[in-house]
Each structure stands twice: as C-alpha cells, then as structure tokens.
Design a protein around this motif. Structure first.
Motif, PDB file in Angstrom:
ATOM      1  N   GLY A 100      44.405  24.605  24.138  1.00 14.00           N
ATOM      2  CA  GLY A 100      45.150  24.909  22.925  1.00 14.00           C
ATOM      3  C   GLY A 100      44.834  26.229  22.241  1.00 14.00           C
ATOM      4  O   GLY A 100      45.124  26.401  21.058  1.00 14.00           O
ATOM      5  N   ARG A 101      44.231  27.149  22.952  1.00 14.90           N
ATOM      6  CA  ARG A 101      43.876  28.461  22.409  1.00 14.90           C
ATOM      7  C   ARG A 101      44.386  29.526  23.364  1.00 14.90           C
ATOM      8  O   ARG A 101      44.579  29.255  24.550  1.00 14.90           O
ATOM      9  CB  ARG A 101      42.346  28.596  22.271  1.00 14.90           C
ATOM     10  N   PRO A 102      44.548  30.769  22.881  1.00 17.11           N
ATOM     11  CA  PRO A 102      45.002  31.835  23.778  1.00 17.11           C
ATOM     12  C   PRO A 102      43.936  32.193  24.815  1.00 17.11           C
ATOM     13  O   PRO A 102      42.735  32.149  24.532  1.00 17.11           O
ATOM     14  CB  PRO A 102      45.258  33.023  22.851  1.00 17.11           C
ATOM     15  N   TYR A 103      44.393  32.545  25.991  1.00 18.97           N
ATOM     16  CA  TYR A 103      43.533  33.077  27.049  1.00 18.97           C
ATOM     17  C   TYR A 103      44.403  33.921  27.954  1.00 18.97           C
ATOM     18  O   TYR A 103      45.624  33.812  27.942  1.00 18.97           O
ATOM     19  CB  TYR A 103      42.829  31.967  27.837  1.00 18.97           C
ATOM     20  N   GLU A 104      43.758  34.764  28.736  1.00 18.05           N
ATOM     21  CA  GLU A 104      44.502  35.648  29.617  1.00 18.05           C
ATOM     22  C   GLU A 104      43.804  35.722  30.968  1.00 18.05           C
ATOM     23  O   GLU A 104      42.588  35.895  31.039  1.00 18.05           O
ATOM     24  CB  GLU A 104      44.576  37.049  28.986  1.00 18.05           C
ATOM     25  N   LEU A 105      44.576  35.595  32.026  1.00 16.60           N
ATOM     26  CA  LEU A 105      44.079  35.837  33.382  1.00 16.60           C
ATOM     27  C   LEU A 105      44.207  37.337  33.608  1.00 16.60           C
ATOM     28  O   LEU A 105      45.321  37.871  33.644  1.00 16.60           O
ATOM     29  CB  LEU A 105      44.901  35.057  34.402  1.00 16.60           C
ATOM     30  N   ILE A 106      43.068  38.037  33.716  1.00 16.23           N
ATOM     31  CA  ILE A 106      43.118  39.500  33.795  1.00 16.23           C
ATOM     32  C   ILE A 106      42.921  40.052  35.213  1.00 16.23           C
ATOM     33  O   ILE A 106      43.285  41.193  35.460  1.00 16.23           O
ATOM     34  CB  ILE A 106      42.144  40.169  32.803  1.00 16.23           C
ATOM     35  N   ARG A 107      42.347  39.256  36.105  1.00 18.32           N
ATOM     36  CA  ARG A 107      42.197  39.709  37.505  1.00 18.32           C
ATOM     37  C   ARG A 107      42.237  38.509  38.432  1.00 18.32           C
ATOM     38  O   ARG A 107      41.717  37.445  38.112  1.00 18.32           O
ATOM     39  CB  ARG A 107      40.862  40.422  37.734  1.00 18.32           C
ATOM     40  N   VAL A 108      42.830  38.735  39.585  1.00 15.34           N
ATOM     41  CA  VAL A 108      42.824  37.758  40.673  1.00 15.34           C
ATOM     42  C   VAL A 108      42.360  38.542  41.906  1.00 15.34           C
ATOM     43  O   VAL A 108      43.167  39.124  42.629  1.00 15.34           O
ATOM     44  CB  VAL A 108      44.230  37.128  40.878  1.00 15.34           C
ATOM     45  N   VAL A 109      41.062  38.584  42.084  1.00 20.09           N
ATOM     46  CA  VAL A 109      40.463  39.465  43.088  1.00 20.09           C
ATOM     47  C   VAL A 109      40.976  39.148  44.492  1.00 20.09           C
ATOM     48  O   VAL A 109      41.274  40.058  45.265  1.00 20.09           O
ATOM     49  CB  VAL A 109      38.922  39.421  43.010  1.00 20.09           C
ATOM     50  N   GLN A 110      41.136  37.875  44.825  1.00 23.18           N
ATOM     51  CA  GLN A 110      41.604  37.542  46.172  1.00 23.18           C
ATOM     52  C   GLN A 110      42.994  38.113  46.442  1.00 23.18           C
ATOM     53  O   GLN A 110      43.294  38.508  47.562  1.00 23.18           O
ATOM     54  CB  GLN A 110      41.553  36.036  46.442  1.00 23.18           C
ATOM     55  N   ASN A 111      43.852  38.184  45.421  1.00 27.44           N
ATOM     56  CA  ASN A 111      45.173  38.785  45.620  1.00 27.44           C
ATOM     57  C   ASN A 111      45.053  40.293  45.817  1.00 27.44           C
ATOM     58  O   ASN A 111      45.768  40.865  46.645  1.00 27.44           O
ATOM     59  CB  ASN A 111      46.092  38.487  44.435  1.00 27.44           C
ATOM     60  N   GLU A 112      44.158  40.919  45.064  1.00 33.59           N
ATOM     61  CA  GLU A 112      43.940  42.361  45.207  1.00 33.59           C
ATOM     62  C   GLU A 112      43.470  42.701  46.618  1.00 33.59           C
ATOM     63  O   GLU A 112      43.751  43.783  47.130  1.00 33.59           O
ATOM     64  CB  GLU A 112      42.890  42.839  44.204  1.00 33.59           C
ATOM     65  N   GLU A 113      42.743  41.783  47.238  1.00 34.90           N
ATOM     66  CA  GLU A 113      42.152  42.018  48.561  1.00 34.90           C
ATOM     67  C   GLU A 113      42.876  41.248  49.669  1.00 34.90           C
ATOM     68  O   GLU A 113      42.343  41.095  50.766  1.00 34.90           O
ATOM     69  CB  GLU A 113      40.671  41.647  48.546  1.00 34.90           C
ATOM     70  N   ASN A 114      44.079  40.749  49.367  1.00 34.15           N
ATOM     71  CA  ASN A 114      44.877  40.019  50.354  1.00 34.15           C
ATOM     72  C   ASN A 114      44.076  38.904  51.039  1.00 34.15           C
ATOM     73  O   ASN A 114      44.118  38.748  52.248  1.00 34.15           O
ATOM     74  CB  ASN A 114      45.482  40.977  51.378  1.00 34.15           C
ATOM     75  N   PHE A 115      43.310  38.182  50.227  1.00 35.30           N
ATOM     76  CA  PHE A 115      42.513  37.034  50.676  1.00 35.30           C
ATOM     77  C   PHE A 115      41.513  37.403  51.774  1.00 35.30           C
ATOM     78  O   PHE A 115      41.129  36.572  52.584  1.00 35.30           O
ATOM     79  CB  PHE A 115      43.419  35.883  51.136  1.00 35.30           C
ATOM     80  N   GLY A 116      41.082  38.668  51.782  1.00 34.78           N
ATOM     81  CA  GLY A 116      40.182  39.128  52.830  1.00 34.78           C
ATOM     82  C   GLY A 116      38.700  38.956  52.536  1.00 34.78           C
ATOM     83  O   GLY A 116      37.865  39.151  53.417  1.00 34.78           O
ATOM     84  N   VAL A 117      38.328  38.606  51.313  1.00 32.07           N
ATOM     85  CA  VAL A 117      36.909  38.496  50.957  1.00 32.07           C
ATOM     86  C   VAL A 117      36.398  37.115  51.363  1.00 32.07           C
ATOM     87  O   VAL A 117      36.989  36.093  51.028  1.00 32.07           O
ATOM     88  CB  VAL A 117      36.695  38.732  49.450  1.00 32.07           C
ATOM     89  N   HIS A 118      35.298  37.117  52.110  1.00 31.74           N
ATOM     90  CA  HIS A 118      34.690  35.842  52.508  1.00 31.74           C
ATOM     91  C   HIS A 118      33.163  35.966  52.419  1.00 31.74           C
ATOM     92  O   HIS A 118      32.619  37.066  52.456  1.00 31.74           O
ATOM     93  CB  HIS A 118      35.125  35.425  53.915  1.00 31.74           C
ATOM     94  N   ARG A 119      32.537  34.800  52.260  1.00 34.91           N
ATOM     95  CA  ARG A 119      31.068  34.772  52.254  1.00 34.91           C
ATOM     96  C   ARG A 119      30.597  34.829  53.693  1.00 34.91           C
ATOM     97  O   ARG A 119      30.966  33.990  54.506  1.00 34.91           O
ATOM     98  CB  ARG A 119      30.551  33.510  51.564  1.00 34.91           C
ATOM     99  N   TYR A 120      29.762  35.802  53.975  1.00 32.72           N
ATOM    100  CA  TYR A 120      29.216  35.981  55.321  1.00 32.72           C
ATOM    101  C   TYR A 120      27.783  35.456  55.420  1.00 32.72           C
ATOM    102  O   TYR A 120      27.416  34.835  56.409  1.00 32.72           O
ATOM    103  CB  TYR A 120      29.249  37.460  55.714  1.00 32.72           C
TER     104      TYR A 120
END
Length: 126
Positions: A100-120
C-alpha cells in the motif's frame, strides 16, 4: 583451508532486481516482500520443491531506500515456469494491496544481460 568450502563449475541462473522505496518504508517493504514474493514463489503451485536455491536481500547504505533482491534459481526452466504472466500479475496485485505504499522497480539486471548472468562458483565459510 579448514572452515570453508569452495564449489565451482556451477550454472545457476541469477535474478537481480533493484527497487526504490521511501527509506522509512524499507522494513515494511521487506516484510511484505517476504510474505508475498519469497514464500509464494517458494511454494508455487505445480512445484513439489522450492524452485530457487536461495534469495538474498541487499540494502545500499549509500542510497537509503534502495533494495537489491538476488535469487539463484535451480534452472532457467524453473524460473520461467514461476515467471508466467498470470501468476506474476496475481502476486503483484497481492503485494500492492498489502504494501500500500509507493515503490519503483529501477533495474532488472537479468534483462539488461539477456539472462546471461549465472553463478559459477561459491567460496564460503561453513
């Protein structure tokens, strides 16, 4: 080295979301996030187990109100199954009503990296 473990050669897809809320709303945001997003994705219909390995919450002391949510998913397939539009829309609605309060999604890192980031690898104290 005693007291530590090291694992390498993994391939766990990573989700990294960055949100902005009023600094005074951080605790409430995290409570509702845990109740709605963490638990409802952990025990989502259609799964007989939790489909992610872990979820971490990071706060940025230099930017009060900035929240980083980090998931390590067991597989991209599990992540995609949870990410179905109807289910996500339901969770967004529940979250918005409960928070019930304002919030903002400011980054979606996986989209920026085309889902290429993985834990190695992971080195950690036990």
């Amino acid at each position: 080295m005693q007291g530590y473990t090291y694992t390498k050669g993994e391939h766990y897809p990573m989700e990294h979301l960055v949100f902005k809320v009023a600094p005074e709303d951080v605790e409430r945001y995290l409570e509702v996030d845990h109740e709605i997003w963490t638990l409802k994705e952990a025990y989502a219909p259609g799964f007989d187990h939790i489909p992610f390995l872990y979820k971490e919450v990071w706060l940025n002391d230099n930017k009060p109100g900035e929240i980083h949510l980090i998931f390590a998913w067991e597989s991209i397939e599990s992540w995609r199954e949870i990410d179905q539009k109807e289910y996500q829309a339901q969770l967004i609605k529940e979250f918005d009503e409960k928070f019930g309060r304002p919030y903002e999604l400011i980054r979606v890192v996986q989209n920026e990296e085309n889902f290429g980031v993985h834990r190695y690898s992971r080195f950690e104290r036990i």
